[in-house]
Design a protein around this motif. Structure first.
Motif, mmCIF file in Angstrom:
data_model
loop_
_atom_site.group_PDB
_atom_site.id
_atom_site.type_symbol
_atom_site.label_atom_id
_atom_site.label_comp_id
_atom_site.label_asym_id
_atom_site.label_seq_id
_atom_site.Cartn_x
_atom_site.Cartn_y
_atom_site.Cartn_z
ATOM 1 N N LEU A 116 0.828 -1.209 0.000
ATOM 2 C CA LEU A 116 0.000 0.000 0.000
ATOM 3 C C LEU A 116 0.862 1.258 0.000
ATOM 4 N N HIS A 117 1.916 1.244 0.800
ATOM 5 C CA HIS A 117 2.827 2.391 0.857
ATOM 6 C C HIS A 117 3.464 2.645 -0.510
ATOM 7 N N THR A 118 3.924 1.584 -1.175
ATOM 8 C CA THR A 118 4.577 1.709 -2.480
ATOM 9 C C THR A 118 3.589 2.128 -3.555
ATOM 10 N N LEU A 119 2.362 1.594 -3.477
ATOM 11 C CA LEU A 119 1.346 1.876 -4.487
ATOM 12 C C LEU A 119 0.895 3.334 -4.467
ATOM 13 N N PHE A 120 0.665 3.873 -3.277
ATOM 14 C CA PHE A 120 0.061 5.209 -3.183
ATOM 15 C C PHE A 120 1.074 6.337 -3.012
ATOM 16 N N LYS A 121 2.321 6.016 -2.707
ATOM 17 C CA LYS A 121 3.318 7.076 -2.497
ATOM 18 C C LYS A 121 3.468 7.997 -3.696
ATOM 19 N N PRO A 122 3.500 7.472 -4.944
ATOM 20 C CA PRO A 122 3.639 8.383 -6.087
ATOM 21 C C PRO A 122 2.358 9.144 -6.421
ATOM 22 N N ILE A 123 1.223 8.711 -5.854
ATOM 23 C CA ILE A 123 -0.074 9.273 -6.240
ATOM 24 C C ILE A 123 -0.491 10.408 -5.315
ATOM 25 N N LEU A 124 -0.430 10.169 -4.009
ATOM 26 C CA LEU A 124 -0.906 11.147 -3.039
ATOM 27 C C LEU A 124 0.207 12.112 -2.644
ATOM 28 N N PRO A 125 -0.099 13.423 -2.629
ATOM 29 C CA PRO A 125 0.937 14.402 -2.248
ATOM 30 C C PRO A 125 1.353 14.238 -0.796
ATOM 31 N N THR A 126 2.655 14.202 -0.566
ATOM 32 C CA THR A 126 3.171 13.998 0.785
ATOM 33 C C THR A 126 2.738 15.112 1.728
ATOM 34 N N PHE A 127 2.647 16.341 1.215
ATOM 35 C CA PHE A 127 2.285 17.455 2.090
ATOM 36 C C PHE A 127 0.878 17.279 2.652
ATOM 37 N N LEU A 128 -0.024 16.665 1.868
ATOM 38 C CA LEU A 128 -1.379 16.419 2.358
ATOM 39 C C LEU A 128 -1.368 15.384 3.475
ATOM 40 N N LEU A 129 -0.590 14.316 3.286
ATOM 41 C CA LEU A 129 -0.497 13.286 4.312
ATOM 42 C C LEU A 129 0.128 13.843 5.590
ATOM 43 N N LEU A 130 1.136 14.704 5.432
ATOM 44 C CA LEU A 130 1.767 15.316 6.604
ATOM 45 C C LEU A 130 0.809 16.284 7.300
ATOM 46 N N LEU A 131 -0.007 16.995 6.517
ATOM 47 C CA LEU A 131 -0.993 17.897 7.102
ATOM 48 C C LEU A 131 -1.997 17.121 7.954
ATOM 49 N N LEU A 132 -2.425 15.962 7.447
ATOM 50 C CA LEU A 132 -3.317 15.103 8.223
ATOM 51 C C LEU A 132 -2.626 14.625 9.503
ATOM 52 N N GLU A 133 -1.354 14.275 9.386
ATOM 53 C CA GLU A 133 -0.591 13.832 10.546
ATOM 54 C C GLU A 133 -0.534 14.916 11.615
ATOM 55 N N TYR A 134 -0.210 16.130 11.216
ATOM 56 C CA TYR A 134 -0.095 17.226 12.181
ATOM 57 C C TYR A 134 -1.453 17.576 12.793
ATOM 58 N N SER A 135 -2.516 17.469 11.996
ATOM 59 C CA SER A 135 -3.847 17.838 12.492
ATOM 60 C C SER A 135 -4.330 16.908 13.596
ATOM 61 N N ALA A 136 -3.789 15.688 13.636
ATOM 62 C CA ALA A 136 -4.219 14.707 14.637
ATOM 63 C C ALA A 136 -3.204 14.523 15.756
ATOM 64 N N ASP A 137 -2.174 15.343 15.782
ATOM 65 C CA ASP A 137 -1.153 15.224 16.815
ATOM 66 C C ASP A 137 -1.733 15.632 18.173
ATOM 67 N N PHE A 138 -1.366 14.897 19.213
ATOM 68 C CA PHE A 138 -1.861 15.204 20.563
ATOM 69 C C PHE A 138 -1.484 16.626 20.971
ATOM 70 N N ARG A 139 -0.315 17.076 20.545
ATOM 71 C CA ARG A 139 0.151 18.417 20.917
ATOM 72 C C ARG A 139 -0.677 19.504 20.261
ATOM 73 N N PHE A 140 -1.530 19.134 19.300
ATOM 74 C CA PHE A 140 -2.475 20.071 18.694
ATOM 75 C C PHE A 140 -3.882 19.860 19.245
ATOM 76 N N SER A 141 -4.320 18.590 19.279
ATOM 77 C CA SER A 141 -5.706 18.300 19.662
ATOM 78 C C SER A 141 -5.990 18.601 21.139
ATOM 79 N N PHE A 142 -5.016 18.352 22.011
ATOM 80 C CA PHE A 142 -5.281 18.586 23.432
ATOM 81 C C PHE A 142 -5.421 20.079 23.753
#
Length: 202
Positions: free
Chosen positions: A29-55
């Motif tokens: 799955l990682h290999t299949l979607f890495k060239p398709i989905l923009p990394t910045f979008l995935l990182l934005l999702l990661e940061y949006s769910a970080d405990f240091r943000f949500s709490f």
């Protein structure tokens, strides 16, 4: 400083087929979607769910509007429960993260480990809690959403679920976790949401 001890398939031979399948599917799955989905979008999702943000956001909701305690108190307590539970499980199983995991700076020692995914548990906890509160809402939270967000509650709820599922999926696509880590985290998050709604509202 020595590297943290990690669980290997040989230490639990009965799990070897499951771990091998999990690693194979996750890498695919990682290999299949890495060239398709923009990394910045995935990182934005990661940061949006970080405990240091949500709490801090959950604390801000409580401080800004104490009348929304039916939302903010179970939200705060549930996030703390999630942090403690995920950290305990990670330190118990000590599963190494994927070897193709990009350079990642763990916030705490437990973040060196992969099982289960804290991001997945957190977002599914949030989605479940919001869903239950809005489905059983007496009007206060819904009125707040209509006043400040300007959308009907069912659209807001749909957006939360889409965000939660995309964020959980991003953990595999970024190479942060294996698929089973995410599924386990999601399952725990749903349970935490139910517990918070039923027992942590004051």
């Amino acid at each position: 400083m020595g590297s943290p001890k990690t669980t290997t398939p040989s230490s639990r031979p009965f799990l070897h087929p499951i771990i091998t399948l999990d690693a194979t599917v996750s890498l695919f799955l990682h290999t299949l979607f890495k060239p398709i989905l923009p990394t910045f979008l995935l990182l934005l999702l990661e940061y949006s769910a970080d405990f240091r943000f949500s709490f801090p956001v959950s604390l801000s909701i409580y401080l800004a509007s104490p009348s929304l305690s039916s939302l903010s108190i179970p939200l705060i307590l549930g996030l703390l429960l999630d942090l403690a539970l995920i950290g305990l499980i990670k330190l118990t199983f000590r599963r190494a993260r994927p070897h193709y995991n990009p350079n990642m700076s763990p916030a705490v020692h437990a973040d060196n480990f992969s099982f289960p995914s804290g991001h997945a548990s957190r977002v599914l906890f949030l989605a479940t809690l919001f869903h239950l509160i809005l489905q059983n809402d007496v009007g206060l939270v819904s009125d707040f959403i209509r006043r400040w967000i300007k959308f009907e509650t069912h659209f807001v709820l749909l957006g939360i679920w889409v965000w939660a599922i995309m964020t959980a999926s991003s953990r595999v696509l970024l190479g942060r976790h294996f698929l089973f880590d995410v599924l386990a985290g999601a399952f725990l998050g749903v349970l935490e949401g139910i517990v918070a709604f039923r027992f942590l509202r004051f």
